[in-house]
Structures are given as C-alpha cells and as structure tokens.
Enzyme design. Structure first.
Site, PDB file in Angstrom:
ATOM      1  N   ASP A 190       0.868  -1.181   0.000  1.00 12.88           N
ATOM      2  CA  ASP A 190       0.000   0.000   0.000  1.00 12.88           C
ATOM      3  C   ASP A 190       0.906   1.232   0.000  1.00 12.88           C
ATOM      4  O   ASP A 190       1.599   1.505   0.971  1.00 12.88           O
ATOM      5  CB  ASP A 190      -0.878  -0.014   1.255  1.00 12.88           C
ATOM      6  CG  ASP A 190      -2.081   0.904   1.108  1.00 12.88           C
ATOM      7  OD1 ASP A 190      -3.096   0.650   1.787  1.00 12.88           O
ATOM      8  OD2 ASP A 190      -2.004   1.864   0.325  1.00 12.88           O
ATOM      9  N   ASP A 215      -3.378   7.258  -3.034  1.00 17.45           N
ATOM     10  CA  ASP A 215      -3.430   6.130  -2.101  1.00 17.45           C
ATOM     11  C   ASP A 215      -3.896   4.913  -2.894  1.00 17.45           C
ATOM     12  O   ASP A 215      -5.066   4.813  -3.262  1.00 17.45           O
ATOM     13  CB  ASP A 215      -4.410   6.474  -0.964  1.00 17.45           C
ATOM     14  CG  ASP A 215      -4.609   5.335   0.025  1.00 17.45           C
ATOM     15  OD1 ASP A 215      -5.450   5.495   0.929  1.00 17.45           O
ATOM     16  OD2 ASP A 215      -3.926   4.301  -0.110  1.00 17.45           O
ATOM     17  N   HIS A 234     -12.237   5.479   1.783  1.00 18.91           N
ATOM     18  CA  HIS A 234     -12.376   6.769   2.476  1.00 18.91           C
ATOM     19  C   HIS A 234     -12.188   7.939   1.521  1.00 18.91           C
ATOM     20  O   HIS A 234     -11.475   7.809   0.514  1.00 18.91           O
ATOM     21  CB  HIS A 234     -11.350   6.855   3.604  1.00 18.91           C
ATOM     22  CG  HIS A 234      -9.964   6.522   3.144  1.00 18.91           C
ATOM     23  ND1 HIS A 234      -9.017   7.477   2.836  1.00 18.91           N
ATOM     24  CD2 HIS A 234      -9.362   5.322   2.893  1.00 18.91           C
ATOM     25  CE1 HIS A 234      -7.906   6.874   2.438  1.00 18.91           C
ATOM     26  NE2 HIS A 234      -8.094   5.576   2.445  1.00 18.91           N
ATOM     27  N   HIS A 238      -7.546  10.724   5.690  1.00 14.22           N
ATOM     28  CA  HIS A 238      -8.935  10.325   5.911  1.00 14.22           C
ATOM     29  C   HIS A 238      -9.804  11.573   5.917  1.00 14.22           C
ATOM     30  O   HIS A 238      -9.804  12.322   6.883  1.00 14.22           O
ATOM     31  CB  HIS A 238      -9.078   9.565   7.224  1.00 14.22           C
ATOM     32  CG  HIS A 238     -10.495   9.178   7.515  1.00 14.22           C
ATOM     33  ND1 HIS A 238     -11.494   9.273   6.566  1.00 14.22           N
ATOM     34  CD2 HIS A 238     -11.085   8.717   8.613  1.00 14.22           C
ATOM     35  CE1 HIS A 238     -12.629   8.882   7.096  1.00 14.22           C
ATOM     36  NE2 HIS A 238     -12.428   8.538   8.345  1.00 14.22           N
ATOM     37  N   GLU A 248     -11.085   1.148  -1.604  1.00 11.10           N
ATOM     38  CA  GLU A 248     -10.251  -0.003  -1.253  1.00 11.10           C
ATOM     39  C   GLU A 248     -11.121  -1.088  -0.662  1.00 11.10           C
ATOM     40  O   GLU A 248     -12.041  -0.798   0.087  1.00 11.10           O
ATOM     41  CB  GLU A 248      -9.135   0.388  -0.279  1.00 11.10           C
ATOM     42  CG  GLU A 248      -9.549   0.926   1.054  1.00 11.10           C
ATOM     43  CD  GLU A 248      -8.336   1.446   1.831  1.00 11.10           C
ATOM     44  OE1 GLU A 248      -8.308   2.659   2.111  1.00 11.10           O
ATOM     45  OE2 GLU A 248      -7.424   0.665   2.140  1.00 11.10           O
ATOM     46  N   GLU A 250      -6.666  -1.267  -4.067  1.00 11.30           N
ATOM     47  CA  GLU A 250      -7.132   0.106  -3.773  1.00 11.30           C
ATOM     48  C   GLU A 250      -6.769   1.035  -4.922  1.00 11.30           C
ATOM     49  O   GLU A 250      -5.645   0.973  -5.444  1.00 11.30           O
ATOM     50  CB  GLU A 250      -6.467   0.595  -2.486  1.00 11.30           C
ATOM     51  CG  GLU A 250      -6.749   2.045  -2.132  1.00 11.30           C
ATOM     52  CD  GLU A 250      -6.212   2.417  -0.764  1.00 11.30           C
ATOM     53  OE1 GLU A 250      -5.168   1.897  -0.363  1.00 11.30           O
ATOM     54  OE2 GLU A 250      -6.872   3.224  -0.080  1.00 11.30           O
TER      55      GLU A 250
HETATM   56  O1  LIG Z   1      -7.740   2.527   7.771  1.00 11.50           O
HETATM   57  S1  LIG Z   1      -7.705   3.949   7.746  1.00 11.50           S
HETATM   58  O2  LIG Z   1      -7.188   4.581   8.921  1.00 11.50           O
HETATM   59  C1  LIG Z   1      -9.259   4.514   7.426  1.00 11.50           C
HETATM   60  C2  LIG Z   1     -10.188   3.978   6.609  1.00 11.50           C
HETATM   61  C3  LIG Z   1     -11.391   4.695   6.608  1.00 11.50           C
HETATM   62  C4  LIG Z   1     -11.358   5.775   7.411  1.00 11.50           C
HETATM   63  S2  LIG Z   1      -9.835   5.918   8.118  1.00 11.50           S
HETATM   64  N1  LIG Z   1      -6.757   4.357   6.510  1.00 11.50           N
HETATM   65  C5  LIG Z   1      -6.258   5.707   6.443  1.00 11.50           C
HETATM   66  C6  LIG Z   1      -4.759   5.690   6.745  1.00 11.50           C
HETATM   67  C7  LIG Z   1      -4.337   5.747   8.063  1.00 11.50           C
HETATM   68  C8  LIG Z   1      -2.975   5.754   8.340  1.00 11.50           C
HETATM   69  C9  LIG Z   1      -2.073   5.677   7.278  1.00 11.50           C
HETATM   70  F1  LIG Z   1      -0.764   5.692   7.545  1.00 11.50           F
HETATM   71  C10 LIG Z   1      -2.494   5.601   5.950  1.00 11.50           C
HETATM   72  C11 LIG Z   1      -3.857   5.590   5.691  1.00 11.50           C
HETATM   73  C12 LIG Z   1      -7.006   3.606   5.308  1.00 11.50           C
HETATM   74  C13 LIG Z   1      -5.746   3.269   4.599  1.00 11.50           C
HETATM   75  N2  LIG Z   1      -4.662   2.781   5.173  1.00 11.50           N
HETATM   76  C14 LIG Z   1      -3.781   2.632   4.160  1.00 11.50           C
HETATM   77  N3  LIG Z   1      -4.334   3.010   2.999  1.00 11.50           N
HETATM   78  N4  LIG Z   1      -5.571   3.455   3.295  1.00 11.50           N
HETATM   79 MN   LIG Z   2      -3.897   2.618   1.044  1.00  7.97          MN
HETATM   80 MN   LIG Z   3      -6.765   4.102   1.785  1.00  3.90          MN
END
Ligand SMILES: O=S(=O)(c1cccs1)N(Cc1ccc(F)cc1)Cc1ncn[nH]1
Ligand SMILES: [Mn+2]
Ligand SMILES: [Mn+2]
Ligand SMILES: [Mn+2]
Length: 371
Positions: free
Chosen positions: A144, A155, A224, A232, A257, A352
């Site tokens: 990712d 993303d 998101h 987010h 995603e 994603e």
């Molecule tokens: O799971 S999440 O926190 C989220 C999903 C829905 C609402 S907040 N997140 C956001 C994020 C959080 C921290 C990161 F370092 C990077 C991204 C989704 C995601 N993770 C990786 N890619 N996309």
């Molecule tokens: Mn991601």
């Molecule tokens: Mn994401």
C-alpha cells in the site's frame, strides 16, 4: 529500449519527463445514466473554467503523484522476491517515491508509510527499525503506497503472491474493488456502494488444502474520502451493506479499497505500532513533557498531518522518542494506527485505487497496466 528514459531503479524526477506539467490523465469512466448529462459541453466548459480559476483543479498534483505511484510499484513488482527483508522492500519503494515525486519538505514526497502487511494482517504494518522479517514464498503481501504532491495524496494498493494457493482470494478482491470503482459516482450513497462491493466479494470462494472458504469482506475496514494533507477525509466506504445515506459529492477524492479474508472477516488491532499521524483536530493542550514538546515540533515540521512511521522519525534525526510519542498519543494529539489483523492462519488481500469525482467524469487516477 527504455520507454520513458527513466533510470532503473527509477530515480529521475518526473518533471524531467513532463516539463509542461501535463501529467498522464488516469482512466476516465462516465458517470451512470442519471448523471450522463455531465459529459455535456456545458460541464466541460465549467471544468475548464475551474482549471483556470484554481490551478489545483488542473489535477496536475494528483496526476504527478499517480504517475510516480505507477513507476515505483511496477519496479517493485519486477524485483521483489521471497528472501528479501521487509525493510529493504520499504526502502526500495520510498527511495523511488521520494525521487520521482521530487521530495521537498511538505510540498512533495511520501504520502504515508509504505504498507507491507503479510497474510492475516490486512493493513498498517510497516517495519520499525530492527525488524528482521523476511518475505517467504507462501506469503500474501499487501503493498500500500502513498505519494503526495502539494498535499494531494495518491493512495493505491495491490496484493502479491508467489505461489497459487490464494489466487481466487486475490481475484475476488480485485473484482470487488473494480465494482466499487464502477458503481461510485456523484450522489451515490455510501451504504449502497458498500452493498455492491459486498455482493461481488461474496460471490467468490477459495479452496485451500481441500477445504472451501467463502471470501468474506472485512466488515470493519473501509475506503475513504481524501482531502489535502488529510488521508482520511471523513467519509468511509464500508465493505458490507449498510444504511449510510451520506452521498459522494462532485469534486471529492476517494480511496476505493476493498479487503477480503478467509478468516473471521473482521480485523483487530494487533502487534507493535508503526503508523502515526497528528490529528487534524488535535487539541492545544499544554505539554509538560519537554521531549514531547520537541517531538511535536519535529512532527509539525516534517509531516504536518500526513501519516508517518517510526522509520521516518529515525530518518529526520529523532531518537529515543517512544515515551514522548506515546505521550502525544495519550494526549489525543497524535493518532496511532496499529497493524489491523484477522485471525492467525487466515489470509487477507487488498486492492485500492484513488478516484476523482470530476464534474464531467470519474477519473481512476491510479489506474495502470498492472491493475
Ligand atoms: O484505515 S484507515 O485509517 C481509514 C479507513 C477509513 C477511514 S480511516 N486508513 C487511512 C490511513 C491511516 C494511516 C495511514 F498511515 C495511511 C492511511 C485507510 C488506509 N490505510 C492505508 N491506505 N488506506
Ligand atoms: Mn492505502
Ligand atoms: Mn486508503
Ligand atoms: Mn456541475
């Protein structure tokens, strides 16, 4: 013959190849019937007016980030092999991202920590210093990658396998993400979109060692919305049908995603944390701990509200920061994002894309020949 003159490994900044700033447009999909009118010349003129008013809506930023994403991920797909250390894979990706996006403080560079989640872990694992984990041939690896240009974050993620056991799981999740991209659109309700994703995901099953597993959407993970410097954006696209009437809106950026699992279909936070981000709504509490004050200063300077990981703190010269970091988390100033894992022994997959809801069409800006 080299297509783009890019080096191998890719280390030449993209502005060398797109000097006029016209980065490649992603895959443009028409909106569904009730929004067909959006491709009219009136909407096209409106979009051109927007572009003149605010260079940001020329989408050059997100398209540069997406091009860097494609080149870096296609390089890692070519070179990654079982036996490589997770730390080396992370560095390969981040070195490429920084070079192509032409890293410059908060103006361009890595968008968030490189996710390298293995097997039953679905998201938010990246190695901390001293991590000795090595990729194995039976692993299912979710990569990712985040790239940001002027705060516009691309993303996008994909799943790699090195032997065929979980091919059907990976196909299920790729198909579910494609459904999410296809059904997304202006005025589409998030709860309804979740139902379409679930339907595709649940139409697959995977046979492992003679046992048949239905592919389950992971019910507590979601796509998101994405805002500038804010991974987010506040709207979530869940993976199971729900009654969220919130609609997608024109001009929004979304990460579509999906995650599938052969386990419970539910993650829990598990293992040592690596991912953190200063909260956009962080309270201004007086910090008594001097080390926490100086760490927060460094976080503001180097990352702002972009997510970071411990390796990035090491890289900017911070050391012995754990107590201070945990204090900032406990004060609600920094959010921790621990690894998100289904039950041990289960297998998870992810795909994603980043999607722009433009006035005239949907642009799958992170689309490549690979996925
Ligand atoms: O799971 S999440 O926190 C989220 C999903 C829905 C609402 S907040 N997140 C956001 C994020 C959080 C921290 C990161 F370092 C990077 C991204 C989704 C995601 N993770 C990786 N890619 N996309
Ligand atoms: Mn991601
Ligand atoms: Mn994401
Ligand atoms: Mn309009």
């Amino acid at each position: 013959k080299k297509k783009s003159g890019q080096s191998d490994p890719p280390r030449i900044g993209l502005s060398k190849f797109f000097p006029d700033g016209n980065y490649p447009v992603g895959e443009e999909q028409e909106y569904a019937d009730d929004n067909r009118w959006r491709t009219t010349s009136e909407e096209k003129r409106y979009e051109e007016k927007l572009a003149l008013e605010d260079p940001e809506t020329t989408y050059a930023n997100i398209r540069k980030a997406a091009e860097a994403h494609r080149v870096v991920r296609q390089h890692v797909q070519k070179w990654i092999k079982p036996g490589m250390a997770m730390t080396d894979i992370a560095n390969m990706i981040e070195d490429g991202t920084r070079a192509l996006a032409e890293e410059n403080g908060l103006d361009a560079g890595v968008g968030f920590p490189t996710g390298l989640s293995l097997n039953h872990c679905a998201a938010h694992y990246t190695p901390n210093a001293g991590d000795t984990i090595v990729l194995k041939k039976e692993d299912v690896l979710k990569i990712d990658i985040g790239v940001q240009v002027n705060g516009r974050i691309c993303d996008s993620a994909f799943t790699l396998n090195f032997e065929p056991t979980y091919v059907r799981l990976i196909e299920a999740v790729k198909a579910a993400t494609e459904t999410g991209v296809k059904e997304a659109g202006i005025d589409v309700r998030l709860g309804e979109l979740a139902g379409y994703i679930q339907e595709t995901m649940e139409s697959y099953e995977v046979e492992v060692g003679g046992k048949v597993f239905p592919v389950k959407p992971i019910e507590n993970l979601s796509g998101h919305s994405i805002n500038r410097y804010q991974i987010h954006g506040g709207k979530s696209v869940c993976l199971v049908k729900n009654d969220d009437e919130t609609k997608m809106e024109e001009g929004e950026y979304f990460a579509i995603e999906t995650f599938g699992s052969t386990g419970r279909g539910r993650i829990i936070e598990s293992g040592e944390c690596s991912h953190y981000a200063k909260r956009v709504d962080a309270p201004h509490v007086p910090l008594r701990l001097t080390s926490a004050k100086s760490l927060l200063k460094s976080i503001n300077k180097n990352f702002g509200t972009l997510p970071f990981c411990r390796r990035y703190l090491d890289r900017v010269g911070e050391s012995k920061y754990l107590l201070a970091l945990n204090h900032l988390v406990q004060q609600g100033i920094v959010q921790d994002y621990p690894p998100l894992c289904d039950e041990p022994g289960s297998m998870t997959a992810q795909f994603e894309h980043t999607l722009l809801l433009r006035p005239t069409c949907k642009e799958v800006v992170s689309r490549g020949v690979d996925y």
